[in-house]
Design an enzyme around this catalytic site. Sequence first.
Site, PDB file in Angstrom:
ATOM      1  N   TYR A  13      36.008 -29.172 -13.396  1.00  6.77           N
ATOM      2  CA  TYR A  13      35.613 -30.089 -14.418  1.00  6.77           C
ATOM      3  C   TYR A  13      36.961 -30.625 -15.449  1.00  6.77           C
ATOM      4  O   TYR A  13      38.156 -30.682 -15.373  1.00  6.77           O
ATOM      5  CB  TYR A  13      35.158 -28.675 -15.727  1.00  6.77           C
ATOM      6  CG  TYR A  13      35.201 -29.104 -16.690  1.00  6.77           C
ATOM      7  CD1 TYR A  13      33.671 -30.008 -17.590  1.00  6.77           C
ATOM      8  CD2 TYR A  13      35.394 -29.218 -18.324  1.00  6.77           C
ATOM      9  CE1 TYR A  13      33.247 -30.318 -17.885  1.00  6.77           C
ATOM     10  CE2 TYR A  13      35.329 -30.043 -18.967  1.00  6.77           C
ATOM     11  CZ  TYR A  13      33.979 -30.743 -19.236  1.00  6.77           C
ATOM     12  OH  TYR A  13      33.080 -31.167 -20.132  1.00  6.77           O
ATOM     13  N   TRP A  31      37.540 -34.837 -17.814  1.00  4.23           N
ATOM     14  CA  TRP A  31      37.310 -36.361 -17.847  1.00  4.23           C
ATOM     15  C   TRP A  31      38.571 -37.028 -17.096  1.00  4.23           C
ATOM     16  O   TRP A  31      37.854 -38.705 -16.791  1.00  4.23           O
ATOM     17  CB  TRP A  31      38.053 -36.679 -19.327  1.00  4.23           C
ATOM     18  CG  TRP A  31      36.454 -36.181 -20.166  1.00  4.23           C
ATOM     19  CD1 TRP A  31      36.051 -35.395 -20.262  1.00  4.23           C
ATOM     20  CD2 TRP A  31      35.709 -37.410 -21.139  1.00  4.23           C
ATOM     21  NE1 TRP A  31      35.046 -35.376 -20.830  1.00  4.23           N
ATOM     22  CE2 TRP A  31      35.241 -36.363 -21.754  1.00  4.23           C
ATOM     23  CE3 TRP A  31      36.357 -38.272 -21.570  1.00  4.23           C
ATOM     24  CZ2 TRP A  31      33.720 -37.418 -23.148  1.00  4.23           C
ATOM     25  CZ3 TRP A  31      35.435 -38.926 -22.734  1.00  4.23           C
ATOM     26  CH2 TRP A  31      34.379 -38.099 -23.089  1.00  4.23           C
TER      27      TRP A  31
HETATM   28  N1  LIG Z   1      39.693 -39.148 -30.516  1.00  8.77           N
HETATM   29  C1  LIG Z   1      39.138 -38.548 -29.760  1.00  8.77           C
HETATM   30  N2  LIG Z   1      37.518 -38.662 -29.861  1.00  8.77           N
HETATM   31  C2  LIG Z   1      36.812 -37.901 -28.755  1.00  8.77           C
HETATM   32  C3  LIG Z   1      37.744 -36.487 -27.808  1.00  8.77           C
HETATM   33  C4  LIG Z   1      39.534 -36.692 -27.839  1.00  8.77           C
HETATM   34  O1  LIG Z   1      39.455 -35.646 -27.206  1.00  8.77           O
HETATM   35  N3  LIG Z   1      39.518 -37.096 -28.665  1.00  8.77           N
HETATM   36  N4  LIG Z   1      36.840 -36.254 -26.977  1.00  8.77           N
HETATM   37  C5  LIG Z   1      35.805 -36.468 -26.674  1.00  8.77           C
HETATM   38  C6  LIG Z   1      34.738 -35.264 -26.769  1.00  8.77           C
HETATM   39  S1  LIG Z   1      35.024 -34.867 -24.582  1.00  8.77           S
HETATM   40  C7  LIG Z   1      33.856 -35.090 -26.939  1.00  8.77           C
HETATM   41  S2  LIG Z   1      32.624 -33.633 -26.204  1.00  8.77           S
HETATM   42  C8  LIG Z   1      32.993 -35.073 -28.753  1.00  8.77           C
HETATM   43  C9  LIG Z   1      32.755 -33.611 -29.928  1.00  8.77           C
HETATM   44  O2  LIG Z   1      32.675 -33.829 -30.484  1.00  8.77           O
HETATM   45  P1  LIG Z   1      32.481 -33.202 -31.209  1.00  8.77           P
HETATM   46  O3  LIG Z   1      32.171 -31.666 -30.859  1.00  8.77           O
HETATM   47  O4  LIG Z   1      31.823 -33.585 -32.610  1.00  8.77           O
HETATM   48  O5  LIG Z   1      34.012 -33.027 -32.225  1.00  8.77           O
HETATM   49  P2  LIG Z   1      34.813 -32.335 -32.858  1.00  8.77           P
HETATM   50  O6  LIG Z   1      36.599 -32.852 -33.019  1.00  8.77           O
HETATM   51  O7  LIG Z   1      35.539 -31.219 -32.345  1.00  8.77           O
HETATM   52  O8  LIG Z   1      34.820 -31.448 -33.996  1.00  8.77           O
HETATM   53  C10 LIG Z   1      33.857 -32.690 -35.375  1.00  8.77           C
HETATM   54  C11 LIG Z   1      34.667 -32.088 -36.482  1.00  8.77           C
HETATM   55  O9  LIG Z   1      33.283 -30.600 -36.641  1.00  8.77           O
HETATM   56  C12 LIG Z   1      34.315 -29.326 -37.695  1.00  8.77           C
HETATM   57  N5  LIG Z   1      33.421 -28.802 -38.037  1.00  8.77           N
HETATM   58  C13 LIG Z   1      34.103 -27.678 -37.048  1.00  8.77           C
HETATM   59  N6  LIG Z   1      33.506 -26.294 -37.415  1.00  8.77           N
HETATM   60  C14 LIG Z   1      32.541 -26.472 -37.940  1.00  8.77           C
HETATM   61  C15 LIG Z   1      31.186 -25.539 -38.346  1.00  8.77           C
HETATM   62  O10 LIG Z   1      31.347 -24.510 -38.266  1.00  8.77           O
HETATM   63  N7  LIG Z   1      30.943 -26.379 -39.474  1.00  8.77           N
HETATM   64  C16 LIG Z   1      30.230 -28.162 -39.919  1.00  8.77           C
HETATM   65  N8  LIG Z   1      29.400 -28.263 -40.889  1.00  8.77           N
HETATM   66  N9  LIG Z   1      31.657 -28.485 -39.269  1.00  8.77           N
HETATM   67  C17 LIG Z   1      32.334 -28.151 -38.381  1.00  8.77           C
HETATM   68  C18 LIG Z   1      35.095 -30.029 -37.643  1.00  8.77           C
HETATM   69  O11 LIG Z   1      36.053 -30.666 -39.076  1.00  8.77           O
HETATM   70  C19 LIG Z   1      35.581 -31.494 -36.900  1.00  8.77           C
HETATM   71  O12 LIG Z   1      36.239 -32.073 -37.248  1.00  8.77           O
HETATM   72  O13 LIG Z   1      34.760 -35.805 -28.939  1.00  8.77           O
HETATM   73  C20 LIG Z   1      34.180 -36.415 -28.190  1.00  8.77           C
HETATM   74  N10 LIG Z   1      35.515 -37.924 -28.994  1.00  8.77           N
HETATM   75  N1  LIG Z   2      40.269 -24.790 -28.417  1.00  9.18           N
HETATM   76  C1  LIG Z   2      38.976 -26.234 -28.178  1.00  9.18           C
HETATM   77  N2  LIG Z   2      38.879 -26.331 -27.097  1.00  9.18           N
HETATM   78  C2  LIG Z   2      38.401 -27.870 -25.796  1.00  9.18           C
HETATM   79  C3  LIG Z   2      37.502 -28.279 -26.991  1.00  9.18           C
HETATM   80  C4  LIG Z   2      37.813 -28.072 -28.284  1.00  9.18           C
HETATM   81  O1  LIG Z   2      36.988 -28.551 -29.300  1.00  9.18           O
HETATM   82  N3  LIG Z   2      38.209 -26.862 -28.614  1.00  9.18           N
HETATM   83  N4  LIG Z   2      36.593 -29.045 -26.576  1.00  9.18           N
HETATM   84  C5  LIG Z   2      36.278 -28.534 -25.364  1.00  9.18           C
HETATM   85  C6  LIG Z   2      36.500 -30.622 -24.873  1.00  9.18           C
HETATM   86  S1  LIG Z   2      34.287 -30.676 -25.401  1.00  9.18           S
HETATM   87  C7  LIG Z   2      35.957 -30.817 -23.386  1.00  9.18           C
HETATM   88  S2  LIG Z   2      35.702 -32.166 -22.679  1.00  9.18           S
HETATM   89  C8  LIG Z   2      37.735 -30.566 -22.915  1.00  9.18           C
HETATM   90  C9  LIG Z   2      38.432 -31.314 -22.149  1.00  9.18           C
HETATM   91  O2  LIG Z   2      39.642 -31.330 -21.078  1.00  9.18           O
HETATM   92  P1  LIG Z   2      39.541 -32.002 -20.278  1.00  9.18           P
HETATM   93  O3  LIG Z   2      38.453 -32.813 -19.920  1.00  9.18           O
HETATM   94  O4  LIG Z   2      40.790 -31.270 -18.923  1.00  9.18           O
HETATM   95  O5  LIG Z   2      41.052 -32.835 -20.654  1.00  9.18           O
HETATM   96  P2  LIG Z   2      42.227 -34.071 -20.306  1.00  9.18           P
HETATM   97  O6  LIG Z   2      43.359 -33.828 -20.980  1.00  9.18           O
HETATM   98  O7  LIG Z   2      40.895 -35.238 -20.626  1.00  9.18           O
HETATM   99  O8  LIG Z   2      42.396 -33.362 -19.146  1.00  9.18           O
HETATM  100  C10 LIG Z   2      42.176 -34.965 -17.436  1.00  9.18           C
HETATM  101  C11 LIG Z   2      43.023 -34.707 -16.245  1.00  9.18           C
HETATM  102  O9  LIG Z   2      42.346 -35.658 -16.118  1.00  9.18           O
HETATM  103  C12 LIG Z   2      43.922 -36.185 -15.445  1.00  9.18           C
HETATM  104  N5  LIG Z   2      44.051 -37.606 -15.025  1.00  9.18           N
HETATM  105  C13 LIG Z   2      43.408 -38.601 -15.385  1.00  9.18           C
HETATM  106  N6  LIG Z   2      43.150 -39.559 -14.896  1.00  9.18           N
HETATM  107  C14 LIG Z   2      43.215 -38.862 -13.265  1.00  9.18           C
HETATM  108  C15 LIG Z   2      43.312 -39.316 -11.603  1.00  9.18           C
HETATM  109  O10 LIG Z   2      43.034 -40.721 -11.660  1.00  9.18           O
HETATM  110  N7  LIG Z   2      43.478 -38.557 -11.064  1.00  9.18           N
HETATM  111  C16 LIG Z   2      43.748 -37.659 -10.919  1.00  9.18           C
HETATM  112  N8  LIG Z   2      43.884 -36.048 -10.161  1.00  9.18           N
HETATM  113  N9  LIG Z   2      43.936 -37.204 -12.417  1.00  9.18           N
HETATM  114  C17 LIG Z   2      43.461 -37.953 -13.259  1.00  9.18           C
HETATM  115  C18 LIG Z   2      45.078 -35.784 -17.120  1.00  9.18           C
HETATM  116  O11 LIG Z   2      46.264 -36.499 -16.372  1.00  9.18           O
HETATM  117  C19 LIG Z   2      44.524 -34.673 -17.428  1.00  9.18           C
HETATM  118  O12 LIG Z   2      45.598 -34.087 -17.331  1.00  9.18           O
HETATM  119  O13 LIG Z   2      38.430 -29.382 -23.156  1.00  9.18           O
HETATM  120  C20 LIG Z   2      37.442 -28.817 -24.542  1.00  9.18           C
HETATM  121  N10 LIG Z   2      38.580 -27.438 -24.839  1.00  9.18           N
HETATM  122 MO   LIG Z   3      33.420 -32.567 -24.212  1.00  7.04          MO
END
Ligand SMILES: Nc1nc2c(c(=O)[nH]1)N[C@H]1C(S)=C(S)[C@@H](COP(=O)(O)OP(=O)(O)OC[C@H]3O[C@@H](n4cnc5c(=O)[nH]c(N)nc54)[C@H](O)[C@@H]3O)O[C@H]1N2
Ligand SMILES: Nc1nc2c(c(=O)[nH]1)N[C@H]1C(S)=C(S)[C@@H](COP(=O)(O)OP(=O)(O)OC[C@H]3O[C@@H](n4cnc5c(=O)[nH]c(N)nc54)[C@H](O)[C@@H]3O)O[C@H]1N2
Ligand SMILES: [Mo]
Length: 755
Positions: free
Chosen positions: A104, A106
């Site tokens: 898993y 990104w």
């Molecule tokens: N800059 C940036 N943007 C991203 C990402 C990133 O790593 N960086 N990751 C991307 C990915 S993979 C995903 S899945 C999405 C995730 O999208 P989301 O899951 O929506 O993003 P989060 O920032 O984890 O949470 C959004 C907000 O929910 C609020 N929150 C937390 N707990 C609660 C609660 O119990 N109740 C309410 N009402 N609010 C709560 C928090 O204040 C938080 O800022 O974002 C994407 N966008």
């Molecule tokens: N506590 C907490 N944990 C969370 C979340 C949260 O809200 N709270 N959010 C979750 C969510 S929504 C998500 S989506 C996950 C995200 O978790 P990940 O998707 O695992 O996070 P990334 O840091 O994007 O990891 C991508 C990795 O791929 C590597 N990479 C980039 N390009 C390449 C390439 O071309 N080849 C290879 N082999 N590697 C490459 C990068 O260097 C990096 O290490 O985290 C989750 N974890």
């Molecule tokens: Mo995510």
Amino acid sequence: MHSSHFGAFTAAPGDDGLEVRPYAGDADPSPLLGNLDVAATGRARVDRPYVRRGWLEDGPGPDPRRGRDEFVPMDWQDVVPLLARELRRVYATHGPAAVFGGSYGWGSAGRFHHAQSQVHRFLGSLGGYTGSVETYSLGAGRILLQHVVGSDAPVSAPTTWPVLAEHTELFVCFGGMPPKNGSVNSGGVTRHRTAGALREARRRGARFVLVSPIRDDLAGELDAEWLPVVPATDTALMLALAYVLERDGLADGEFLRRYCVGYDRVRAYLVGEEDGVAKSPAWAAQVCGVPAEEIERLAHRMAGHRTLVTATWSLQRARYGEQPVWMGLALAAMLGQLGVPGGGFGHGYGALAGVGNGRVPGPLPTLPRGRNPVGAPIPVARVADALLHPGEPYEFDGERRTYPDLRLVYWCGGNPFHHHQDLTRLRRAFARPETVVVHDPFWTASARHADVVLPSTITLERDDIGAAREDDLVVAMHRTLPRYGEARDDYEIFAALAGELGVADAFTEGRTTEQWLRHLFDRWRRSADRPEDFDAFWSAGEIALRAEPPRHVLFERFRADPDAHPLRTPSGRIELWSSTVAGFGYDDCPGHPVWLEPEEWLGAPAAARYPLHLVANNPATRLHSQLDHGGYSAASKVRGREPVRMHPDDAAARGLRDGDVVRVFNDRGACLAGLVCSTALRRGVVQLSTGAWYDPDADGVCVHGNPNVLTRDVGTSRLAQGCTGQHALVQVERYPGDPPPVTAYDPPPGAASGT
Ligand SMILES: Nc1nc2c(c(=O)[nH]1)N[C@H]1C(S)=C(S)[C@@H](COP(=O)(O)OP(=O)(O)OC[C@H]3O[C@@H](n4cnc5c(=O)[nH]c(N)nc54)[C@H](O)[C@@H]3O)O[C@H]1N2
Ligand SMILES: Nc1nc2c(c(=O)[nH]1)N[C@H]1C(S)=C(S)[C@@H](COP(=O)(O)OP(=O)(O)OC[C@H]3O[C@@H](n4cnc5c(=O)[nH]c(N)nc54)[C@H](O)[C@@H]3O)O[C@H]1N2
Ligand SMILES: [Mo]
């Protein structure tokens, strides 16, 4: 041109590192481009192949030294046959189900060099692998929606921005629509539209209500009314809003009868006939901290306007995360506006730039993942359970399953030591397999916990084709930088291994990288019936798939004629009570939405010892863990640590001041972080985003500020087994003395340091 998950850009090496210019057609480029400055340096890069000393000397096997051992540099010509031998051994001795290839993560934008597709094709050509299903992003939300509306349409095909901008009068945003998140989209985003669409709605007179513990989950310019809810209690608040609608005759009975099943059950629960507790505003106020009068007022406003109820994905990334999604949908159903332009329900507006932009019709140029004959993938967030409990049973979406016996872990394009919960436990889990292989360009914590580390190129070091489901352009991603050290494309690495293992033809189909790019393009061009040829595309840098997002209304056809266009649920209707879910007999996800008290929230007994609710959300200054050492992310750190935000009153009560290095801890672990006081937080809530590279000291304390040492490794429920990483209870105290240095970006012992 080039493309990233946070936007398209052009880049060229300049005097001060990489000079990056956002794509000219992007009105609202992402500040995350500011992290690309480190891409032209060798900082934190893996310069060549490495093998862990203990594995090299003692052979494959479970090993608690993983993550603490030193590495031995290798040549490609030696490491490829070494790893091929190990793969052959594991496949021959234990079979393909013993290889965990879920991988898993990104990775990077780009359809050919898509790391997960590459590793899946490769392991498929060897006979398959145990995979994973669902995502950390919205595991609970998607599985729940499949049951109650028969698809994930509220996520994948919600009403589009132009419709909301024109019609919605009241946006009620549970979790907001965080501006920071709209900057990112899986696969890329060439035009960022979220902020502009919301601005347009506001200009037209739409009003916004932000329900969140953190005020900046909606842009300040939207002038939202802020209801600082107690984290994890949205379902209680939604129930009370629903109670008022029912009590005051504002529920749309006609809609509930014609388009839904099971409202009678929900009603019985709301009014207290089911469990003796009326879900009144007075009841909810005690739970969620929003005053009863405000709940009454909001319910009436919602009924009196064209109202969009939207819930972020964060709400479901928590214990019992199925409930707020189900109840949010039920609330919208009671308002009777599902299928109406600008009204109804959405799940994840603002979570990604693509949500609300509508899908481009037809196929995209993508790399086929190949076949995987091994069935029974694990729910993605149960990886540590699987490694720690081979052969043991678990429940998932109505099935009783058994964890496979995993012997080899292969990760390419993800960072489990970023994304998984309870990293101390994950370390124990990673000690179990016989061999761990990681491809990554960087010395991430996952690479440090591997036995074989293979250096991938970064996307700027190769040619690729960029495209995403909800985006306007196909982008020619031109190679911009020379390769660092001995890094190779994942494709080349797998092609070499496949050659060694006698499956080269199956994996490569006889194509070079360039031939693959042309092949994928031509295949797409034919099936999408496009006139362009590859060379013209490559020199133009882009192909427009559309000018604007389409106008689309969720459930419009269903509303027009539910008999002709039934939902793919057992009843063909929206299931406010699901006989399927009820039939599973899960007390952690019963047959209709309910308020379930999580083990960790401010009202739980555990709050006596850990009185602060940690929101571990996605980071504003980077994409997950990627380029954490880049300029934009680095500028946000406090004394080199990840910032933890806290209300000034909570800080004062602990004798803490802005800029202090603090220790954030609970029974699972501890990390250091840099304090930022802010009135944007509800009292009792602290926020420490994910993504600071895990940097454990000898006691397992992360000295850098990775919140996943604090989060709990447990599924949302037996229904979805989704990630619950968003929440944990913690305490915060000042770190006494001089904090230890952060070493997360330095290479591990035995590896060369990049410059
Ligand atoms: N800059 C940036 N943007 C991203 C990402 C990133 O790593 N960086 N990751 C991307 C990915 S993979 C995903 S899945 C999405 C995730 O999208 P989301 O899951 O929506 O993003 P989060 O920032 O984890 O949470 C959004 C907000 O929910 C609020 N929150 C937390 N707990 C609660 C609660 O119990 N109740 C309410 N009402 N609010 C709560 C928090 O204040 C938080 O800022 O974002 C994407 N966008
Ligand atoms: N506590 C907490 N944990 C969370 C979340 C949260 O809200 N709270 N959010 C979750 C969510 S929504 C998500 S989506 C996950 C995200 O978790 P990940 O998707 O695992 O996070 P990334 O840091 O994007 O990891 C991508 C990795 O791929 C590597 N990479 C980039 N390009 C390449 C390439 O071309 N080849 C290879 N082999 N590697 C490459 C990068 O260097 C990096 O290490 O985290 C989750 N974890
Ligand atoms: Mo995510």
